[in-house]
Design an enzyme around this catalytic site. Structure first.
Site, PDB file in Angstrom:
ATOM      1  N   TYR A 221     -57.688  32.381 -73.942  1.00 44.20           N
ATOM      2  CA  TYR A 221     -57.763  32.831 -72.578  1.00 44.20           C
ATOM      3  C   TYR A 221     -59.285  33.637 -72.436  1.00 44.20           C
ATOM      4  O   TYR A 221     -60.017  33.251 -73.154  1.00 44.20           O
ATOM      5  CB  TYR A 221     -56.683  33.634 -72.054  1.00 44.20           C
ATOM      6  CG  TYR A 221     -56.365  33.978 -70.865  1.00 44.20           C
ATOM      7  CD1 TYR A 221     -56.236  32.897 -69.750  1.00 44.20           C
ATOM      8  CD2 TYR A 221     -56.280  35.252 -70.296  1.00 44.20           C
ATOM      9  CE1 TYR A 221     -56.181  33.073 -68.462  1.00 44.20           C
ATOM     10  CE2 TYR A 221     -55.941  35.316 -68.842  1.00 44.20           C
ATOM     11  CZ  TYR A 221     -56.025  34.403 -67.959  1.00 44.20           C
ATOM     12  OH  TYR A 221     -56.001  34.653 -66.561  1.00 44.20           O
TER      13      TYR A 221
ATOM     14  N   LYS B 240     -38.581  10.784 -64.578  1.00 46.24           N
ATOM     15  CA  LYS B 240     -39.696   9.931 -65.162  1.00 46.24           C
ATOM     16  C   LYS B 240     -40.526  10.793 -66.160  1.00 46.24           C
ATOM     17  O   LYS B 240     -40.995  10.457 -66.856  1.00 46.24           O
ATOM     18  CB  LYS B 240     -40.307   9.654 -63.863  1.00 46.24           C
ATOM     19  CG  LYS B 240     -41.246   8.414 -63.937  1.00 46.24           C
ATOM     20  CD  LYS B 240     -40.762   7.464 -63.174  1.00 46.24           C
ATOM     21  CE  LYS B 240     -41.177   6.049 -63.797  1.00 46.24           C
ATOM     22  NZ  LYS B 240     -40.516   5.001 -63.000  1.00 46.24           N
TER      23      LYS B 240
ATOM     24  N   ASP C  71     -41.741   5.717 -55.925  1.00 46.80           N
ATOM     25  CA  ASP C  71     -40.768   5.829 -54.949  1.00 46.80           C
ATOM     26  C   ASP C  71     -41.660   6.056 -53.611  1.00 46.80           C
ATOM     27  O   ASP C  71     -40.913   6.827 -52.831  1.00 46.80           O
ATOM     28  CB  ASP C  71     -39.501   7.028 -54.933  1.00 46.80           C
ATOM     29  CG  ASP C  71     -38.706   6.352 -56.446  1.00 46.80           C
ATOM     30  OD1 ASP C  71     -38.921   5.250 -56.810  1.00 46.80           O
ATOM     31  OD2 ASP C  71     -38.139   7.299 -56.800  1.00 46.80           O
TER      32      ASP C  71
ATOM     33  N   ALA D  70     -42.266  -3.429 -52.341  1.00 47.07           N
ATOM     34  CA  ALA D  70     -43.031  -3.309 -53.482  1.00 47.07           C
ATOM     35  C   ALA D  70     -42.552  -4.009 -54.642  1.00 47.07           C
ATOM     36  O   ALA D  70     -43.685  -4.531 -55.152  1.00 47.07           O
ATOM     37  CB  ALA D  70     -42.979  -1.799 -53.699  1.00 47.07           C
ATOM     38  N   ALA D  71     -41.443  -4.192 -55.107  1.00 49.03           N
ATOM     39  CA  ALA D  71     -41.201  -4.850 -56.374  1.00 49.03           C
ATOM     40  C   ALA D  71     -41.448  -6.487 -56.312  1.00 49.03           C
ATOM     41  O   ALA D  71     -42.290  -7.111 -56.935  1.00 49.03           O
ATOM     42  CB  ALA D  71     -39.915  -4.549 -56.852  1.00 49.03           C
TER      43      ALA D  71
ATOM     44  N   ASN E 289     -37.619  -0.657 -65.371  1.00 52.84           N
ATOM     45  CA  ASN E 289     -39.141  -0.086 -65.595  1.00 52.84           C
ATOM     46  C   ASN E 289     -39.340   0.691 -67.009  1.00 52.84           C
ATOM     47  O   ASN E 289     -40.482   0.811 -67.273  1.00 52.84           O
ATOM     48  CB  ASN E 289     -39.497   0.887 -64.352  1.00 52.84           C
ATOM     49  CG  ASN E 289     -39.316  -0.112 -63.056  1.00 52.84           C
ATOM     50  OD1 ASN E 289     -38.859  -1.062 -62.852  1.00 52.84           O
ATOM     51  ND2 ASN E 289     -40.074   0.746 -62.013  1.00 52.84           N
TER      52      ASN E 289
END
Lengths: 390, 390
Positions: free
Chosen positions: A37, A92, A135, A195-196, A320
């Site tokens: 730091y 995720k 999403d 989307a998929a 996925n």
């Protein structure tokens, strides 16, 4: 409430969420404070100010991925908003870490406007070595991803599109391998062009599957279907999809004589008679979650040679999580700036290749998401591809 | 390059940055995947969609702080930009974790426009239980903080202002305690009216120190000084600062007969004669980094009773790291929505109180940043304050 939901709630409460941060170094002395730091930290700052690529040398940027959503299409729940999307983004993020050692940051953006969401992601980019979009509703997800790819020099990957497409392609590769069929000979029906579905169509086309017809909530994908969004129309224009025979086609007429049906739509759409109307030994990938387009047992009884779903309680889970950890591991390891169609195809093949000929079976065309071979298989394949194409 | 800089560069390279993420849970089975991710994760999502306050129960939000900068005023280096600011934000993030168990996310925003930066922070808020603004230039830092406080229901804290002010106030409290002086009797000169100087003036005023004059790069703070920014002018208008006697005052005339001088400006501005012109046994807080306004040894020789600097290699280090970890620990533990002036003062007193009468010394008016008592002392004081004021 079912038992799984109860367990999920009580565990989320017990751990107070799943995500945490971690320091790579211990701060045990004033000396540690001084280099990590103030004042010593000014040295890497000055170096990066002169050459911003040095952020990859002196910071965690090169191993850090933003997992970013607007909460507009969360799992099967739809537009539940950014606050409610946080448990998924945390999930995720921890899978990135646990499976592939990637430091992923869950970020739920309170902004539904496409331009403003894109701007926000661009402003966030300095902290990240890659962006995993998550999403986000179709069709805006297509524009968001395209414009971010154009604007940024880090990889941008919308997992609901390409993650699903990679794993579906891997399932197709191994399904055809098990059935000793040539991919290019297969007639495919795709149900769902969000989307998929969009990404699956492109990926299969790149894989050499050219006979794909499609159907969505507004009917058959056909030039005269006036309700198609522009992304779906492009699939027709670019001859990635073949038009339905007529505008009057139905699911029942379209599925007839197909070798493969891929559903990324909604539950309980197909019945046994439809499966029976397909060519012999068809492949059925019913990915709607939590209720598949057809119950896998019914599909099997009706003659399906191979059945895959999105569920962990049936064989051949098309999830996925088989793709994104290893895919980003490969992108980050090679400091990839731009994700190509080739890379996605390579990832699909790498997933498929983790199953040996001896092990390959109608109920085992995909490895488990927890199979330790998957991540290194994908990341190594991407590394090899980068090396040979440089 | 000096040894510290060399060590800092080589360590930053060795660890590839300092920041990492961490999963609170292990993913060892499909069962773990099912509750933590799909499909079980839908349960906390649905709960939060109905009541967004449940994000504090089911996610890490309540322990997570965004450490956000635009890179416009990084340490002493100025406007080096968001990429080059990342080592400092990572440093801050790991100190939050190591010292106070706070999960802090380093975010360097590539946006210099005030409105756009504010918008970005607002959009990011759903993921965070608090925002620590960092290294943003004055005067825009004032507007950014004010408007974010108005817009958000999570605590927003610009550390360069209030962190510095809290620790400076703690030093003043213990300095006066050691010298057996009444704080309200002290005549103070403040040099520098940027982010830190502004907050120090407000904090000391709240602490009961009312005789504060100030000087900045444009001269004495006086109604006729036309170069003052609006934030500094407000300090005069609100009688937080007393005007210099005349517009012709200099550092030399202003420091005369002061009990305390606080420098948050630039190195080597003061000399021994100036210290000698102060009242007997003055306090000298020379916080410019890395070169203080006056060398501490020279100040001592010239009669300073107490000297503090920003440096770790002299006694009485006035370092923000004494404040922000414990302060945010207290804010998060009590789910504080709004930081008040009282809370900051309470934090200053809690830091000061960690030193017993027996231990208090001219060279020990502040605890070490690594003193384990500091964080719980601050957070407990904030908890007590919240409990009594509810």
């Amino acid at each position: 409430m079912d038992d799984l939901k109860k367990k999920s709630l009580s565990n989320h409460e017990k751990f107070k969420g799943k995500f945490a941060t971690h320091s790579k170094i211990k701060i045990n002395s004033i000396d540690d404070l001084s280099w990590a730091y103030s004042p010593g930290v000014s040295a890497p700052c000055e170096a990066i100010a002169k050459d911003c690529s040095l952020a990859y040398r002196y910071t965690s940027k090169g191993n850090t991925v933003g997992v970013i959503t607007d909460g507009s299409a969360v799992l099967g729940m739809g537009n539940i908003g950014p606050d409610a999307a946080l448990p998924v983004m945390e999930g995720k993020a921890i899978l990135f870490k646990e499976l592939a050692g990637v430091d992923a940051i869950p970020l739920c953006i309170d902004e539904k406007n496409t331009d403003a969401f894109i701007e926000t992601c661009i402003r966030l980019a300095p902290s990240f070595g890659g962006i995993n979009l998550e999403d986000i509703a179709a069709p805006k997800c297509f524009e968001i991803e395209r414009r971010l790819i154009e604007a940024l020099d880090i990889p941008v990957f919308h997992d609901d599109q390409h993650g699903t497409a990679i794993v579906t392609a891997a399932a197709m590769i191994n399904g055809a391998r098990y059935l000793k069929r040539d991919l290019s000979s297969l007639d495919v029906l795709l149900i769902g062009t969000g989307a998929a579905g969009n990404a699956i169509a492109k990926m299969l086309n790149h894989l050499g599957v050219h006979a794909i017809q499609a159907f969505n909530i507004d009917g058959p994908i056909h030039p005269q279907n006036t309700k198609m969004d522009s992304a779906t129309r492009s699939l027709l224009d670019e001859e990635i999809l073949r038009p339905a025979s007529t505008i009057d086609d139905t699911l029942k007429t379209l599925i007839r004589n197909k070798d493969v049906v891929i559903g990324v739509s909604t539950g309980d759409l197909l019945d046994a008679n439809m499966i029976r109307s397909m060519r012999p030994n068809p492949m059925v990938f019913a990915l709607a979650n939590p209720t598949p387009e057809i119950n896998p047992e019914i599909a099997k009884e009706a003659g399906a040679a191979i059945v895959g779903t999105g569920r962990s309680d049936y064989p051949n889970q098309i999830n996925n999580v088989l793709a994104f950890p290893g895919f980003f591991r490969g992108l980050l390891d090679n400091r990839v700036h731009l994700v190509t169609e080739d890379m996605k195809l390579i990832a699909a093949k790498a997933i498929a290749a983790t199953i040996d000929d001896d092990a390959l079976d109608a109920e085992y065309i995909l490895p488990s998401p927890l199979d330790k071979r998957v991540v290194p298989s994908i990341s190594r394949a991407i590394s090899d591809h980068i090396k040979t194409s440089r």
